[in-house]
Design an enzyme around this catalytic site. Structure first.
Site, mmCIF file in Angstrom:
data_model
loop_
_atom_site.group_PDB
_atom_site.id
_atom_site.type_symbol
_atom_site.label_atom_id
_atom_site.label_comp_id
_atom_site.label_asym_id
_atom_site.label_seq_id
_atom_site.Cartn_x
_atom_site.Cartn_y
_atom_site.Cartn_z
ATOM 1 N N GLU A 56 20.305 49.864 36.793
ATOM 2 C CA GLU A 56 20.420 50.840 35.709
ATOM 3 C C GLU A 56 19.574 50.255 34.497
ATOM 4 O O GLU A 56 19.651 48.958 34.392
ATOM 5 C CB GLU A 56 21.652 50.915 34.882
ATOM 6 C CG GLU A 56 22.925 51.678 36.156
ATOM 7 C CD GLU A 56 24.095 51.645 35.691
ATOM 8 O OE1 GLU A 56 24.435 51.553 34.263
ATOM 9 O OE2 GLU A 56 25.258 51.681 36.237
ATOM 10 N N GLU A 89 29.573 46.349 38.365
ATOM 11 C CA GLU A 89 29.785 45.592 36.998
ATOM 12 C C GLU A 89 31.313 44.874 36.994
ATOM 13 O O GLU A 89 31.958 45.263 36.099
ATOM 14 C CB GLU A 89 29.384 46.518 35.877
ATOM 15 C CG GLU A 89 28.260 47.098 35.786
ATOM 16 C CD GLU A 89 27.927 48.123 34.588
ATOM 17 O OE1 GLU A 89 26.923 48.386 34.261
ATOM 18 O OE2 GLU A 89 28.954 48.696 34.212
#
Length: 508
Positions: free
Chosen positions: A402, A193
Site C-alpha cells: 500500500e 497490519e
C-alpha cells in the site's frame, strides 16, 4: 468560436502545466521498463471497503459491520462500492490501466459465515469468479486473509484475537483458502497490519472491536477490555496464527502442489529522530521496537527482542520452544504499507503512572516520547524504512502493498498531487532497488475510492472515483489512473519532461 476553443484547450491543459511546474525536469526512472521484468506493479483494495453486498448471499457480520452500525463510522457499507456485483467491470478497468497484479482480501464471514464450520457456497463462488476473471485478463491475484474484519461470531464467542482459540480457527480458515484458491494464487498475506489493529482495537479502542480501559481509551464506548495486557495478547496470537497458517501452507500445499509465497504485512511508517541528539536517536529506536520489532523480531529469531522484553516485562507473552520454532522464519516476504512519517523527540519527564498501556510502556522507558503529526507527502522517508529493513532484519524480500495519497472525496478528477506523490515514491523504490533492497513489488492504494477505515467516504485514495449517488456506482478514471497506465505501458516518464508530458496528454 475560435476563442472559445482556445479557452477550452487551455483549461484542459492546466493540470498538465501545473504538474510540469511542480516537478520540473529532474532526472529519474522513465517508466516500468526500467524495472526488472519480475518486479510486480499493482494496486489494491480490501473486502469490507469495496465489496458491499454485506447482507447478501449468506454473508454474516464482521466486527467492522458492528463498528459501523454502532455509529462509530458513517457511510453506506451494505452496498458501498458494490464490487461484489461489479467485479467484471473493475477487472476490465484494471486490465485497461495495465495492472500486473491486484491485491484484495477475503471476507472471512462471507466464506465461512460462523467463523468456523460449513463454507458458504455463494462466497466460494464469488472469490473463484474474481480470481478467474483476474487471470483471464493476465492479472496476478494477491490475497490477504485478514484485514481488520474478524467474524463477529468469533468475537462474541471468545473475544477474537485475545484468545488462543483464534489460532486454530484462523488456521482452519486459511486452509480452506489454500485448498480452494491456491491452485491459481501465488501470493498470500496472512494478517495485515497487526501493529495497527492491536493498538487501535485493543489499547486505544478507536477501531473494532473497541476494547480498551481507563484511562487509555480514546473511545467513549469502550466498556470492555484491558489496555494494559490485551494488545500484547492480540499481537502474540496474531503472530502464532500467521506462523501456523504459513507452516500449513508450506507443508501441505506449497511443497508439492502450489509453489506460491506467503508473508505478513506491517504498517511501515518512518520514525526518525527530530534531531541528531543521542536522546532523540534513542527514543526513535525505542519507537521502532513497537512498530517494527514487535512483529518482525519474532519472525527472524523466534522471540521478542531483549529491549522489548525489558520495556514490557511480565506482560509480554512467552513463546514456548515449539512456538518459537514455528514463528522463526515463517515468511517468504514482508509486506509494507507506507503513507508517511513521524518524528520522535525526547522530552525529559519524571512521569509515572499506576496503570500502563503500550504507549506508557514506550514512554516511561526513556522520559517522554513526543511523536509529531505524520507527513503524508514525504517520499524520502520511505527510503529510511527500506534501509531499516535492510540493516536490522537482513534485507528480507519486501513488497510495498500500500502506498497512497489522501485527498478530499469528490475533489477534481485532475488529481495532480497524487500523480506527483506516485512519481516521487516510485523513484525512491527504483533507487532502493539499485542500492540492493530485496524488493519485489509496488502497489498503489487504492484502485478505486473505497470506504476508508478511519474516514469513511470523507476522503479518497483511488485511481478511480466511484459515484455513490449513482445506483450503478459508476467509476470515473482520474488523472492518476491515466498517468499510472502510461507509466506501466512505457508511454510516459516519472521525470515528466515536456515530451513525456505531451505523450501523457494525448495517449490518455
Amino acid at each position: 468560436m475560435g476563442i472559445n476553443i482556445i479557452i477550452i484547450i487551455i483549461i484542459s491543459l492546466l493540470p498538465l502545466f501545473l504538474l510540469i511546474s511542480i516537478l520540473g525536469g529532474t532526472d529519474g526512472v522513465d517508466n516500468r521498463c526500467d524495472f526488472p521484468s519480475d518486479f510486480i506493479f499493482g494496486s489494491g483494495t480490501t473486502a469490507f471497503q469495496v465489496e458491499g453486498a454485506a447482507k447478501e448471499d449468506g454473508r454474516t457480520p464482521s466486527i467492522w459491520d458492528t463498528f459501523v452500525q454502532s455509529g462509530q463510522q458513517t457511510g453506506d457499507t451494505d452496498v458501498g462500492c458494490n464490487q461484489y456485483h461489479k467485479y467484471k467491470e473493475d477487472v476490465k478497468l484494471m486490465a485497461d490501466v495495465g495492472l500486473e497484479a491486484y491485491r484484495f482480501s477475503i471476507s472471512w464471514s462471507r466464506l465461512i459465515p460462523n467463523g468456523r464450520g460449513p463454507l458458504n457456497p455463494k462466497g466460494l463462488e464469488y472469490y473463484n469468479n474474481l480470481i478467474n476473471e483476474l487471470l483471464l485478463h493476465g492479472i496476478q491475484p494477491h490475497i490477504t486473509l485478514y484485514n481488520y474484519d474478524l467474524p463477529q461470531a468469533l468475537e462474541d464467542e471468545y473475544g477474537g484475537w485475545i484468545s488462543p482459540k483464534i489460532v486454530e480457527d484462523f488456521s482452519a480458515y486459511a486452509e480452506v483458502c489454500f485448498r480452494e484458491f491456491g491452485d491459481r494464487v501465488l501470493y498470500w498475506t496472512t494478517v495485515n497490519e497487526p501493529n495497527v489493529f492491536v493498538l487501535g482495537g485493543y489499547d486505544l479502542g478507536f477501531l473494532p472491536p473497541e476494547r480498551c480501559s481507563f484511562p487509555f481509551g480514546r473511545n467513549k464506548n469502550c466498556s470492555k477490555g484491558n489496555s494494559t495486557t490485551e494488545p500484547y495478547l492480540a499481537m502474540h496470537h496474531s503472530l502464532l496464527a500467521h506462523a501456523s497458517a504459513a507452516d500449513l501452507y508450506r507443508t501441505k500445499f506449497k511443497k508439492d502442489k502450489q509453489h506460491g509465497h506467503i508473508g505478513i504485512s506491517i504498517y511501515g511508517i518512518s520514525l526518525a529522530p527530530s534531531t541528531n541528539s543521542k536522546e532523540d536517536v534513542h527514543v526513535a529506536q525505542i519507537a521502532k521496537q513497537f512498530f517494527y520489532d514487535w512483529v518482525l523480531h519474532p519472525l527472524m529469531t523466534g522471540d521478542y527482542s531483549n529491549l522489548m522484553k525489558k520495556i514490557v516485562g511480565s506482560k509480554l507473552p512467552i513463546f514456548t520452544k515449539d512456538e518459537a520454532n514455528l514463528v522463526k522464519g515463517s515468511y517468504d516476504f514482508i509486506g509494507i504499507t507506507y503513507y508517511g512519517d513521524m518524528s520522535c523527540k525526547y522530552m525529559p519527564n519524571n512521569w509515572s503512572v499506576e496503570y500502563r498501556d503500550v504507549y506508557a510502556d514506550l514512554q516511561i522507558q526513556m522520559g517522554f516520547l513526543s511523536i509529531t503529526e505524520r507527513s503524508l507527502t514525504s517520499a524520502k522517508s520511505l527510503k529510511g524504512v527500506l534501509q531499516y529493513l535492510m540493516q536490522e532484519f537482513g534485507n528480507p524480500p519486501v513488497i510495498i502493498y500500500e502506498n497512497g495519497f489522501e485527498t478530499e472525496r469528490n475533489s477534481s478528477l485532475q488529481d495532480v498531487a497524487r500523480v506527483k506523490y506516485m512519481m516521487e515514491h516510485i523513484q525512491v523504490v527504483f533507487d532502493a532497488l539499485r542500492n540492493g533492497s530485496n524488493m519485489n513489488g509496488y502497489f498503489t492504494w487504492s484502485f478505486i475510492d473505497v470506504f476508508e477505515l478511519l474516514t469513511g467516504y470523507k476522503t479518497s485514495y483511488g485511481l478511480f472515483y466511484v459515484d455513490l449517488d449513482d445506483p450503478n456506482r459508476k467509476r470515473y478514471s482520474k488523472f492518476s489512473a491515466k498517468w499510472y497506465s502510461n507509466f506501466l505501458k512505457g508511454k510516459t516518464s516519472t521525470s515528466l519532461d515536456s515530451d513525456a508530458a505531451t505523450k501523457l496528454l494525448f495517449y490518455s
